[in-house]
Design a protein around this motif. Structure first.
Motif, mmCIF file in Angstrom:
data_model
loop_
_atom_site.group_PDB
_atom_site.id
_atom_site.type_symbol
_atom_site.label_atom_id
_atom_site.label_comp_id
_atom_site.label_asym_id
_atom_site.label_seq_id
_atom_site.Cartn_x
_atom_site.Cartn_y
_atom_site.Cartn_z
ATOM 1 N N TRP A 48 0.824 -1.206 0.000
ATOM 2 C CA TRP A 48 0.000 0.000 0.000
ATOM 3 C C TRP A 48 0.861 1.260 0.000
ATOM 4 O O TRP A 48 0.550 2.223 -0.702
ATOM 5 N N ALA A 49 1.916 1.274 0.795
ATOM 6 C CA ALA A 49 2.775 2.452 0.862
ATOM 7 C C ALA A 49 3.415 2.730 -0.499
ATOM 8 O O ALA A 49 3.460 3.877 -0.960
ATOM 9 N N THR A 50 3.882 1.683 -1.157
ATOM 10 C CA THR A 50 4.479 1.833 -2.486
ATOM 11 C C THR A 50 3.454 2.370 -3.470
ATOM 12 O O THR A 50 3.728 3.298 -4.236
ATOM 13 N N TRP A 51 2.245 1.808 -3.442
ATOM 14 C CA TRP A 51 1.198 2.267 -4.361
ATOM 15 C C TRP A 51 0.801 3.707 -4.071
ATOM 16 O O TRP A 51 0.642 4.513 -4.987
ATOM 17 N N MET A 52 0.631 4.056 -2.793
ATOM 18 C CA MET A 52 0.221 5.418 -2.436
ATOM 19 C C MET A 52 1.241 6.451 -2.895
ATOM 20 O O MET A 52 0.878 7.490 -3.457
#
Length: 98
Positions: A48-52
């Motif tokens: 999620w952090a990478t995508w955000m």
């Protein structure tokens, strides 16, 4: 009176032809089942952090992650952990993402 009825039917016929032509032209969906930048549903906090970070950078420009953190007091890592813990299923109140 006949011209009025004929005019009304002409308008109806043109509307039907217009809808038949416009429907496939304005369709926003292709054959793909998901967007290229779709969020990692059921992913880990790191996913999620990478995508955000990528999503924010693509849509809001460079420095957007830092700006968001300074204005909300929440880091991307904290948001990602919250989303991963809550099993994200379609956005805020189930309404999807932008």
């Amino acid at each position: 009176m006949t011209n009025f009825k004929l005019g009304r039917w002409l308008v109806v016929a043109l509307a039907i032809v217009g809808l038949a032509f416009a429907a496939p032209v304005v369709s926003a969906h292709g054959d793909d089942t998901t967007a290229d930048d779709a969020p990692p549903y059921h992913g880990s906090a790191d996913d999620w952090a990478t995508w955000m970070e990528s999503h924010m950078g693509d849509h809001m420009g460079p420095g957007s992650v830092e700006w968001m953190g300074s204005h909300t007091g929440v880091t991307v890592d904290e948001m990602a952990q919250d989303v991963a813990d809550d099993d994200y299923d379609g956005g805020m109140y189930g309404q999807g993402h932008c």
